[in-house]
Design a protein around this motif. Structure first.
Motif, PDB file in Angstrom:
ATOM      1  N   GLY A 128     -36.168  29.526  55.835  1.00 55.22           N
ATOM      2  CA  GLY A 128     -34.995  29.511  56.702  1.00 55.22           C
ATOM      3  C   GLY A 128     -34.035  30.619  56.345  1.00 55.22           C
ATOM      4  O   GLY A 128     -34.386  31.574  55.649  1.00 55.22           O
ATOM      5  N   SER A 129     -32.809  30.489  56.834  1.00 59.34           N
ATOM      6  CA  SER A 129     -31.783  31.500  56.602  1.00 59.34           C
ATOM      7  C   SER A 129     -30.431  30.833  56.379  1.00 59.34           C
ATOM      8  O   SER A 129     -30.211  29.695  56.807  1.00 59.34           O
ATOM      9  N   VAL A 130     -29.531  31.575  55.746  1.00 64.10           N
ATOM     10  CA  VAL A 130     -28.194  31.061  55.483  1.00 64.10           C
ATOM     11  C   VAL A 130     -27.191  32.201  55.616  1.00 64.10           C
ATOM     12  O   VAL A 130     -27.483  33.342  55.251  1.00 64.10           O
ATOM     13  N   GLU A 131     -26.039  31.908  56.166  1.00 65.15           N
ATOM     14  CA  GLU A 131     -24.917  32.842  56.213  1.00 65.15           C
ATOM     15  C   GLU A 131     -23.634  32.051  56.016  1.00 65.15           C
ATOM     16  O   GLU A 131     -23.512  30.928  56.514  1.00 65.15           O
ATOM     17  N   GLU A 132     -22.691  32.632  55.285  1.00 61.35           N
ATOM     18  CA  GLU A 132     -21.429  31.962  55.020  1.00 61.35           C
ATOM     19  C   GLU A 132     -20.304  32.604  55.835  1.00 61.35           C
ATOM     20  O   GLU A 132     -20.424  33.738  56.311  1.00 61.35           O
ATOM     21  N   LEU A 133     -19.223  31.855  55.981  1.00 60.02           N
ATOM     22  CA  LEU A 133     -18.009  32.380  56.603  1.00 60.02           C
ATOM     23  C   LEU A 133     -16.940  32.488  55.530  1.00 60.02           C
ATOM     24  O   LEU A 133     -16.586  31.498  54.886  1.00 60.02           O
ATOM     25  N   SER A 134     -16.446  33.684  55.304  1.00 66.31           N
ATOM     26  CA  SER A 134     -15.427  33.911  54.293  1.00 66.31           C
ATOM     27  C   SER A 134     -14.592  35.117  54.723  1.00 66.31           C
ATOM     28  O   SER A 134     -14.942  35.829  55.671  1.00 66.31           O
ATOM     29  N   SER A 135     -13.508  35.359  54.013  1.00 67.60           N
ATOM     30  CA  SER A 135     -12.653  36.500  54.333  1.00 67.60           C
ATOM     31  C   SER A 135     -13.403  37.829  54.237  1.00 67.60           C
ATOM     32  O   SER A 135     -13.277  38.682  55.119  1.00 67.60           O
TER      33      SER A 135
END
Length: 298
Positions: A128-135
């Motif tokens: 699978g894949s992962v992406e984060e939300l951050s500044s």
């Protein structure tokens, strides 16, 4: 219990999502199959955790000597950190790989996992894949996608990919069968008609190679970039096929974009399409547009 104090947000998302997949819907890990010691993990991500990387770099400038940085935070800055820590957490002793292919990350990870299974290096893989939300992600996205109207988000999607000969107890019916891939590239300055024609050509090649009749398909699911002109070309390339293929669905993930590339959004598109009727064939066009815009068909 095990401590999560040193784990960053991205790693926790992968651990939690993989855990739900491995434990099954009832949460009973004893019923999960196959034995975890034989399972591997393939994870796609654009850069790893930008938040962890930038925070660690900042510490090298602002922390007092002689320590400078927190050594426990360093593993979070390594791109394959989430995959490695997830494997340790869940006891996965199979192959462990992290794939970064820009906007093609989702398909690159899936293709790599399928190749490992077909060549006998693994029988079952969590992929699978992962992406984060951050500044830092917001800052990077504003430079890479100036003027983009689609808001940013975050997410993690994981599949259990099994070879045809793999067996195990407690595994339900497959969500889908992975048949084949087709890749293509179009010039950056190509017009909409050229892009649509190239995509249609790739679809014809794929259908011809696999022997799939367009009439056997139930749904075409598009993972779109959020760029109106490019998305229109993608849709036209599918809608304009002769003989026509089934109704086209634009990915629900357009409500937001996960991270600075569609690594996760592409998987959301497949999940959305497949979950509507697992008994029907789903045709997914995972399109990506970067410095060298490309499309990938499965």
């Amino acid at each position: 219990g095990r401590s999560i104090r040193t784990l960053d947000r991205m790693t926790l998302m992968v651990i939690a999502t993989s855990g739900m997949l491995l434990d099954g819907e009832d949460g009973d890990s004893a019923a999960a199959a196959p034995e975890r010691g034989s399972v591997g993990l393939v994870l796609g991500t654009s850069t790893g955790s930008l938040a962890s990387i930038t925070e660690f770099l900042k510490d090298t400038f602002v922390r007092d000597k002689p320590y400078f940085v927190d050594p426990a935070a360093f593993p979070n800055t390594v791109m394959n950190g989430p995959a490695g820590r997830t494997a340790i957490w869940h006891g996965l002793r199979g192959l462990n790989s992290t794939i970064s292919g820009g906007h093609a990350t989702a398909l690159e990870a899936l293709r790599y996992a399928a190749r490992m299974i077909r060549r006998g290096y693994a029988e079952t893989l969590v992929v699978g894949s992962v992406e984060e939300l951050s500044s830092p992600v917001g800052w990077a996205a504003s430079g890479l996608r100036p003027g983009a109207s689609t808001p940013l988000g975050e997410g993690c999607v994981m599949f259990l990919l099994r070879g045809g000969g793999a067996t195990g107890n407690g595994v339900g019916a497959p969500l889908a069968e992975l048949v084949d891939f087709e890749f293509g590239v179009v010039p950056w300055d190509a017009d909409v008609d050229t892009r649509a024609a190239r995509l249609a050509g790739a679809i014809r090649v794929l259908l011809g190679r696999t022997g799939i009749d367009p009439g056997d398909l139930w749904l075409a699911s598009l993972a779109q970039s959020g760029d109106g002109e490019l998305d229109d070309a993608e849709c036209a390339g599918v809608v304009g096929l002769r003989p026509p293929i089934p109704p086209v669905v634009r990915s629900v993930s357009l409500r937001c974009r996960c991270g600075i590339s569609p690594a996760v959004d592409d998987y959301f598109s497949v999940v959305f399409a497949s979950s509507r009727d697992v008994a029907k064939r789903v045709f997914s066009v995972l399109s990506t547009w970067v410095t060298r815009p490309s499309w990938t068909v499965i």
